[in-house]
Design an enzyme around this catalytic site. Sequence first.
Site, PDB file in Angstrom:
ATOM      1  N   LYS A  59       0.854  -1.193   0.000  1.00  0.00           N
ATOM      2  CA  LYS A  59       0.000   0.000   0.000  1.00  0.00           C
ATOM      3  C   LYS A  59       0.884   1.235   0.000  1.00  0.00           C
ATOM      4  O   LYS A  59       1.868   1.291   0.742  1.00  0.00           O
ATOM      5  CB  LYS A  59      -0.854  -0.006   1.275  1.00  0.00           C
ATOM      6  N   LYS A  65       4.883   1.776   8.779  1.00  0.00           N
ATOM      7  CA  LYS A  65       3.709   2.568   9.175  1.00  0.00           C
ATOM      8  C   LYS A  65       2.444   1.712   9.243  1.00  0.00           C
ATOM      9  O   LYS A  65       1.676   1.796  10.207  1.00  0.00           O
ATOM     10  CB  LYS A  65       3.504   3.720   8.178  1.00  0.00           C
ATOM     11  N   LYS A  84       5.400   2.479  -2.702  1.00  0.00           N
ATOM     12  CA  LYS A  84       5.347   3.909  -3.037  1.00  0.00           C
ATOM     13  C   LYS A  84       5.633   4.045  -4.520  1.00  0.00           C
ATOM     14  O   LYS A  84       6.370   3.226  -5.095  1.00  0.00           O
ATOM     15  CB  LYS A  84       6.387   4.699  -2.236  1.00  0.00           C
ATOM     16  N   THR A 108      -5.738  12.199   7.159  1.00  0.00           N
ATOM     17  CA  THR A 108      -4.366  12.358   7.649  1.00  0.00           C
ATOM     18  C   THR A 108      -4.308  13.463   8.690  1.00  0.00           C
ATOM     19  O   THR A 108      -3.725  13.292   9.766  1.00  0.00           O
ATOM     20  CB  THR A 108      -3.385  12.630   6.488  1.00  0.00           C
ATOM     21  N   ASN A 159      -3.437  19.781   2.066  1.00  0.00           N
ATOM     22  CA  ASN A 159      -4.527  18.981   2.633  1.00  0.00           C
ATOM     23  C   ASN A 159      -4.298  18.673   4.113  1.00  0.00           C
ATOM     24  O   ASN A 159      -5.164  18.925   4.958  1.00  0.00           O
ATOM     25  CB  ASN A 159      -4.672  17.677   1.832  1.00  0.00           C
ATOM     26  N   SER A 167      -7.638   4.824   4.360  1.00  0.00           N
ATOM     27  CA  SER A 167      -7.527   4.140   3.064  1.00  0.00           C
ATOM     28  C   SER A 167      -7.879   2.654   3.228  1.00  0.00           C
ATOM     29  O   SER A 167      -8.545   2.063   2.382  1.00  0.00           O
ATOM     30  CB  SER A 167      -6.104   4.268   2.519  1.00  0.00           C
TER      31      SER A 167
END
Length: 411
Positions: free
Chosen positions: A66, A90, A102, A185, A216, A344
Amino acid sequence: MNALTATSRNFRNAARLLGLDSKLEMSLLIPFREIKVECTIPKDDGTLVSYVGFRVQHDNARGPMKGGIRYHPEVDPDEVNALAQLMTWKTAVADIPYGGAKGGIGCNPKELSMSELERLTRVFTQKIHDLIGIHTDVPAPDMGTNSQTMAWILDEYSKFHGHSPAIVTGKPLDLGGSLGRDAATGRGVVFATEALLAEYGKSIAGMSFVVQGFGNVGSWAAQLIHERGGKVVAVGDITGVIENPNGIDIPALLKHKTENGSLKGFQGGDAMELNELLLRECDVLIPCALGGVINRDNAADIKAKFIIEAANHPTDPEADEILSKKGVVILPDIYANAGGVTVSYFEWVQNIQGFMWEEEKVNNELRRYMQKAFKNIKEMCRTYNCNLRMGAFTLGVNRVARATILRGWEA
């Protein structure tokens, strides 16, 4: 310090604390797969232009990989590698069943039209569609990308594999996105801040905050802190820096930025220099922009008592040491900004089930995950007599190592 060097250093320190076997340590460090693709598109004027796209799939011991896809001129293999590795730890810290990945394209999205961005996204998806998947690797938005980018990826991927809403997260609501994902986030940063301050008998109300970055994450964090009675005394991004010792009216600042596209000219505070923002006196500093902004050159001058790492890798290891000696408490990025990947995960679950949650449920679940993760980090800090960064790294690395051993990594 290079992001990959810094991340690998933190990993090795955690592996040493855990007493990991050296062969297992090496296995966990090496990415599962690195992908590099050439993306050539026609520009609106008919000329052809080529970009390089990357996807690093770091680890899948605990579940599908992810991680976000960023469009930025400085995207390079080292940075993508570091961020993929960070995602592995994470997701393990948050205790969600994912590994880390990523991706990115080395481009400046501001210089591309909407149709050029769409063509670039579709070409990139065509090149990697057989290497990503609902149970393999699930991309999400990152710097320079957004819900529209995810919509294009979903559409292009579905041409090859049939309707697949769970292939990306951070999608528009009309295509199966989750309520609460946009703020996730920033909201997670606030839940993490509350958990940390509670350890010291404090709360957000009445504390002073500096927020670096007003995209954001920064704008949501500032808004939610303001709602909880926190005093945001300075905010800044590349468009300008505003300070007000009495506290900035965040809703008014958001309105100003929406209308003008910049923080400059806001009447509810005074302008200050961007390089002074991190050094501004406050209780809590929240870096929400690029990595490496807190380094050995400025660490000694930082006046905040707490640093909440809302950005990825904002603090260099040298700065870490300087700040620790000063008694500054740092809440590490692999926990502090995990709200986005946690929601997510909720979006992915909703897509697979074909059943959408109310926003209240999303936010309540996010709070529960963030509080539980903080409690687990503190337990690791006590077990290994270490700071919060090493507490988070030992927690994440230990979970991935255990899953790797149970799966039979030596076979």
